[in-house]
Write a protein that holds these residues in place. Structure first.
Motif, mmCIF file in Angstrom:
data_model
loop_
_atom_site.group_PDB
_atom_site.id
_atom_site.type_symbol
_atom_site.label_atom_id
_atom_site.label_comp_id
_atom_site.label_asym_id
_atom_site.label_seq_id
_atom_site.Cartn_x
_atom_site.Cartn_y
_atom_site.Cartn_z
ATOM 1 N N VAL A 169 0.831 -1.201 0.000
ATOM 2 C CA VAL A 169 0.000 0.000 0.000
ATOM 3 C C VAL A 169 0.872 1.260 0.000
ATOM 4 C CG1 VAL A 169 -1.692 1.331 1.344
ATOM 5 C CG2 VAL A 169 -1.930 -1.157 1.134
ATOM 6 N N GLN A 170 1.913 1.251 0.807
ATOM 7 C CA GLN A 170 2.733 2.460 0.999
ATOM 8 C C GLN A 170 3.337 2.946 -0.311
ATOM 9 O OE1 GLN A 170 6.274 3.269 1.125
ATOM 10 N NE2 GLN A 170 5.835 5.313 1.945
ATOM 11 N N GLU A 171 3.819 2.007 -1.126
ATOM 12 C CA GLU A 171 4.453 2.419 -2.382
ATOM 13 C C GLU A 171 3.445 2.994 -3.372
ATOM 14 O OE1 GLU A 171 7.049 -0.723 -3.798
ATOM 15 O OE2 GLU A 171 8.001 -0.753 -1.820
ATOM 16 N N GLY A 172 2.183 2.694 -3.185
ATOM 17 C CA GLY A 172 1.154 3.221 -4.068
ATOM 18 C C GLY A 172 0.652 4.592 -3.636
ATOM 19 N N GLU A 173 1.093 5.082 -2.492
ATOM 20 C CA GLU A 173 0.582 6.364 -1.998
ATOM 21 C C GLU A 173 1.272 7.527 -2.706
ATOM 22 O OE1 GLU A 173 -0.612 5.425 2.616
ATOM 23 O OE2 GLU A 173 1.456 5.948 2.210
ATOM 24 N N ALA A 174 0.487 8.562 -3.057
ATOM 25 C CA ALA A 174 1.072 9.742 -3.691
ATOM 26 C C ALA A 174 2.077 10.374 -2.733
ATOM 27 C CB ALA A 174 -0.023 10.741 -4.039
ATOM 28 N N GLY A 175 3.321 10.527 -3.201
ATOM 29 C CA GLY A 175 4.363 11.122 -2.365
ATOM 30 C C GLY A 175 4.721 10.289 -1.144
ATOM 31 N N GLY A 176 4.270 9.046 -1.104
ATOM 32 C CA GLY A 176 4.546 8.193 0.057
ATOM 33 C C GLY A 176 3.873 8.679 1.329
ATOM 34 N N ILE A 177 2.825 9.501 1.148
ATOM 35 C CA ILE A 177 2.132 10.100 2.293
ATOM 36 C C ILE A 177 0.760 9.459 2.459
ATOM 37 C CG2 ILE A 177 1.179 12.240 3.227
ATOM 38 C CD1 ILE A 177 2.994 13.795 1.434
ATOM 39 N N THR A 178 0.403 9.097 3.664
ATOM 40 C CA THR A 178 -0.956 8.643 3.925
ATOM 41 C C THR A 178 -1.836 9.876 4.095
ATOM 42 O OG1 THR A 178 -0.116 6.668 5.014
ATOM 43 C CG2 THR A 178 -2.409 7.248 5.442
ATOM 44 N N GLN A 179 -2.913 9.945 3.307
ATOM 45 C CA GLN A 179 -3.781 11.127 3.373
ATOM 46 C C GLN A 179 -5.217 10.762 3.696
ATOM 47 O OE1 GLN A 179 -2.281 14.437 0.535
ATOM 48 N NE2 GLN A 179 -2.051 12.585 -0.681
ATOM 49 N N GLN A 180 -5.437 9.512 4.040
ATOM 50 C CA GLN A 180 -6.768 9.053 4.423
ATOM 51 C C GLN A 180 -6.631 8.129 5.617
ATOM 52 O OE1 GLN A 180 -9.128 7.098 1.440
ATOM 53 N NE2 GLN A 180 -8.348 8.411 -0.181
ATOM 54 N N ALA A 186 -12.381 17.496 -3.077
ATOM 55 C CA ALA A 186 -11.495 16.390 -2.695
ATOM 56 C C ALA A 186 -12.212 15.061 -2.845
ATOM 57 C CB ALA A 186 -11.014 16.576 -1.259
ATOM 58 N N SER A 187 -11.436 13.996 -2.829
ATOM 59 C CA SER A 187 -12.019 12.675 -3.071
ATOM 60 C C SER A 187 -12.772 12.142 -1.861
ATOM 61 C CB SER A 187 -10.932 11.688 -3.473
ATOM 62 O OG SER A 187 -9.909 11.661 -2.507
ATOM 63 N N THR A 188 -12.381 12.552 -0.678
ATOM 64 C CA THR A 188 -13.052 12.047 0.522
ATOM 65 C C THR A 188 -13.262 13.178 1.509
ATOM 66 O OG1 THR A 188 -11.054 11.585 1.806
ATOM 67 C CG2 THR A 188 -11.782 9.845 0.294
ATOM 68 N N ARG A 189 -14.208 12.982 2.411
ATOM 69 C CA ARG A 189 -14.500 13.979 3.432
ATOM 70 C C ARG A 189 -13.279 14.212 4.329
ATOM 71 N NH1 ARG A 189 -18.349 17.451 3.156
ATOM 72 N NH2 ARG A 189 -19.950 15.891 2.772
ATOM 73 N N GLY A 190 -12.607 13.123 4.705
ATOM 74 C CA GLY A 190 -11.452 13.251 5.597
ATOM 75 C C GLY A 190 -10.328 14.034 4.967
ATOM 76 N N SER A 191 -10.032 13.746 3.688
ATOM 77 C CA SER A 191 -8.940 14.474 3.051
ATOM 78 C C SER A 191 -9.353 15.919 2.799
ATOM 79 C CB SER A 191 -8.483 13.783 1.760
ATOM 80 O OG SER A 191 -9.543 13.654 0.857
ATOM 81 N N LEU A 192 -10.636 16.144 2.567
ATOM 82 C CA LEU A 192 -11.129 17.517 2.402
ATOM 83 C C LEU A 192 -10.856 18.322 3.674
ATOM 84 C CD1 LEU A 192 -12.749 19.693 0.871
ATOM 85 C CD2 LEU A 192 -14.816 18.720 1.853
ATOM 86 N N LEU A 195 -9.358 24.127 -6.347
ATOM 87 C CA LEU A 195 -8.240 23.265 -5.959
ATOM 88 C C LEU A 195 -8.797 21.845 -5.866
ATOM 89 C CD1 LEU A 195 -6.486 25.423 -3.186
ATOM 90 C CD2 LEU A 195 -6.161 25.455 -5.664
ATOM 91 N N ALA A 196 -8.371 21.000 -6.778
ATOM 92 C CA ALA A 196 -8.948 19.654 -6.869
ATOM 93 C C ALA A 196 -7.940 18.630 -6.381
ATOM 94 C CB ALA A 196 -9.356 19.364 -8.310
ATOM 95 N N PHE A 197 -8.278 17.970 -5.302
ATOM 96 C CA PHE A 197 -7.377 16.985 -4.719
ATOM 97 C C PHE A 197 -7.853 15.571 -5.021
ATOM 98 C CE2 PHE A 197 -6.617 14.089 -1.141
ATOM 99 C CZ PHE A 197 -5.257 13.956 -1.275
ATOM 100 N N ASP A 198 -7.043 14.842 -5.776
ATOM 101 C CA ASP A 198 -7.312 13.421 -5.995
ATOM 102 C C ASP A 198 -8.708 13.167 -6.600
ATOM 103 O OD1 ASP A 198 -6.751 10.669 -5.846
ATOM 104 O OD2 ASP A 198 -7.605 10.490 -3.833
ATOM 105 N N VAL A 199 -9.176 14.089 -7.437
ATOM 106 C CA VAL A 199 -10.461 13.874 -8.112
ATOM 107 C C VAL A 199 -10.326 14.109 -9.617
ATOM 108 C CG1 VAL A 199 -11.902 14.502 -6.135
ATOM 109 C CG2 VAL A 199 -11.205 16.266 -7.741
ATOM 110 N N LYS A 200 -11.290 13.588 -10.369
ATOM 111 C CA LYS A 200 -11.236 13.701 -11.829
ATOM 112 C C LYS A 200 -11.827 15.014 -12.320
ATOM 113 C CE LYS A 200 -11.449 8.943 -13.379
ATOM 114 N NZ LYS A 200 -12.522 7.969 -13.290
ATOM 115 N N VAL A 201 -11.228 15.535 -13.373
ATOM 116 C CA VAL A 201 -11.821 16.671 -14.080
ATOM 117 C C VAL A 201 -11.933 16.232 -15.541
ATOM 118 C CG1 VAL A 201 -11.551 19.087 -14.715
ATOM 119 C CG2 VAL A 201 -10.656 18.283 -12.526
ATOM 120 N N THR A 202 -13.135 16.092 -16.038
ATOM 121 C CA THR A 202 -13.294 15.629 -17.420
ATOM 122 C C THR A 202 -12.903 16.746 -18.387
ATOM 123 O OG1 THR A 202 -15.559 16.398 -17.535
ATOM 124 C CG2 THR A 202 -15.233 14.119 -16.809
ATOM 125 N N ALA A 203 -12.609 16.353 -19.629
ATOM 126 C CA ALA A 203 -12.212 17.325 -20.647
ATOM 127 C C ALA A 203 -13.319 18.368 -20.828
ATOM 128 C CB ALA A 203 -11.949 16.601 -21.962
#
Ligand code: GTP
Ligand code: MG
Ligand code: NA
Length: 457
Positions: free
Chosen positions: A35-46, A362-368, A414-422
């Protein structure tokens, strides 16, 4: 359970400590995951949850004590972020857990978020074990994969043993400064008020089986009352997030009781009480992290303690950290709604009222919440007027467009970890609304800051 036999639920164990002490890596080591290697910047954000069934614990610790009697059905471990901005999630974790692991990096002193975690645990009277992690980094350390420390220690040169003892004593002194007695756990026979220190390596796995067995045995020996299963549902919302194909879901920790598909539930929401019916109950696979997108197992019913993802209508404004209540056939719905909203006051003051600011998605309430906390912090200081979770929609762009007339540079998302369509991106361009995307909250504020600087020049 038979008469005279204890009916225990799984203990909930929170893993806490300063950033990069190795919390997620330790869990990866036990889970056999990455899991750790898959985290953006190696940081737990959730905040995350993993269920370890007793049979896996037995397997992992069988070399230590093949006859270890495991009375609990398993262990539910909550991973928390160590970065400064995420106090909300650390606080939530410490509110939920029965016991904790406080991770300290043997190469460093007790750091601010370790002390903060320690105080959160103390305030709630939660007992904890210290994992003194990264012993493999001691200069000249010879590794023996998954071995107990005492065995590894015999392999080390006297220089290494000396350095280990020196660093251990320094940590013991620093705990002493915080008013806590602590000892290497192999020397801490009484296990009373003195805190156990377990030296570990998440890379070579040294002492990991010992840590696991210690946690389980300690909890089932000293926390029987707290861990005795009760039927009454006790459940807390951990996260609110969008899952493809499921819409908005909530991740919950069910401590006691049983949840069923179809149950009528009441949850505290920022716009008022949410009354809804459980559409599906999903659990992550055993030994897998709930916060990692993946497959979930659909369940008809789930018994506590367990981490569960719940899909239901109308969960968008659910507030993390509040209780989820089940309404039985003879229970008073109005009463439950009132109760559900009681703890809103403490949560609402997290959102300030202003008239100029950026929109944060943001993608989740906690990260928001963490992102908002970060944007508020002294060196950053970015005003926020609106928030949302999930992908950025056209309606968000329209709303933000209003800011073009008030303060142009704040007509920004400011969009954190969410999609923005074309399509959404095109509309934003057309209107003059800026969108910044990043997968760490720190990069996001940095991008925005450089934009502001560029405008002013
Ligand atoms: P946050 O969640 O961001 O607070 O960090 P964390 O405490 O979960 O730490 P993480 O698991 O992300 O590990 C941080 C870094 O330390 C990673 O590069 C890991 O590979 C490394 N690391 C963790 N444990 C050990 C260990 O026991 N030995 C060594 N050598 N490196 C470790
Ligand atoms: Mg982590
Ligand atoms: Na990290």
């Amino acid at each position: 359970a038979k008469e005279g036999e204890e009916n225990l639920r799984s203990p909930i164990c929170c893993i806490m400590g300063h950033v990069d002490t190795g919390k997620t890596k330790l869990l990866d080591c036990i889970r056999g995951t990455n899991v750790q290697e898959g985290e953006a910047g190696g940081i737990t954000q959730q905040i995350g949850a993993t269920y370890f069934p007793a049979e896996n614990i037995r397997e992992r610790t069988k070399e230590l004590n093949a006859n270890a009697k495991l009375k609990v059905p398993g262990l539910l471990v909550i991973d928390t972020p160590g970065h400064e901005s995420f106090t909300n999630l650390r606080s939530m974790g410490s509110n939920l857990c029965d016991l904790a692991i406080l991770v300290v990096d043997i190469m460093h002193d007790l750091k601010p978020q370790t002390i903060e975690s320690l105080n959160l645990l103390r305030r709630r009277n939660v007992k904890f074990i210290v994992a003194l992690n990264k012993v493999d980094l001691l200069y000249g350390w010879k590794r023996i994969t998954n071995a107990p420390i005492m065995k590894t220690m015999m392999q080390q040169t006297s220089d290494v043993v000396h350095e280990f003892k020196m660093r251990l004593n320094r940590v013991i002194n620093q705990f002493q400064e915080q008013g806590l007695n602590s000892k290497l756990y192999s020397e801490n026979i009484e296990m009373g008020e003195t805190i156990n220190i377990v030296p570990t390596s998440a890379i070579s796995g040294e002492e990991i089986p010992d840590l696991l067995l210690l946690l389980v045995q300690w909890s089932q020996k000293t926390m029987v009352e707290k861990l005795t299963y009760v039927d009454k549902v006790q459940c807390t919302v951990l996260e609110v997030k969008v899952i493809e194909g499921q819409g908005i879901t909530v991740d919950v920790v069910l401590v006691n009781g049983v949840l069923h598909e179809g149950d009528l539930i009441v949850v505290c929401g920022s716009q008022g009480p949410i009354v809804t019916t459980i559409r599906s109950l999903l659990t992550p696979h055993p030994m897998k992290e709930m916060r990692v997108k993946g497959t979930y197992l659909p369940q008809r019913e789930v018994k506590g303690a367990q981490g569960i993802k719940i899909a239901a209508q109308g969960l968008e404004h659910a507030i993390a950290g509040t209780a989820l209540r089940v309404i039985g056939p003879n229970e008073d719905l109005e009463e439950a709604k009132k109760k559900a909203m009681e703890d809103i006051k403490s949560v609402m003051n997290r959102i300030d009222k202003i008239d100029k600011g950026v929109h944060v998605q943001a993608s989740t309430r906690g990260s928001l919440e963490a992102l908002l906390e970060h944007l508020k912090s002294p060196g950053v200081n970015i005003p926020v007027i609106g928030t949302g979770i999930g992908p950025v929609h056209k309606k968000d762009i329209m709303k933000v467009g209003v800011m073009l007339e008030r303060k142009k540079e704040l007509a920004t998302i400011l969009a954190f970890d969410v999609k923005v369509t074309a399509e959404v991106g095109k509309l934003a361009d057309k209107m003059g609304v800026k969108i910044f995307c990043a997968d760490t909250i720190y990069d996001l504020s940095k991008h925005f800051k450089s934009y502001i600087v560029a405008i002013k020049e």
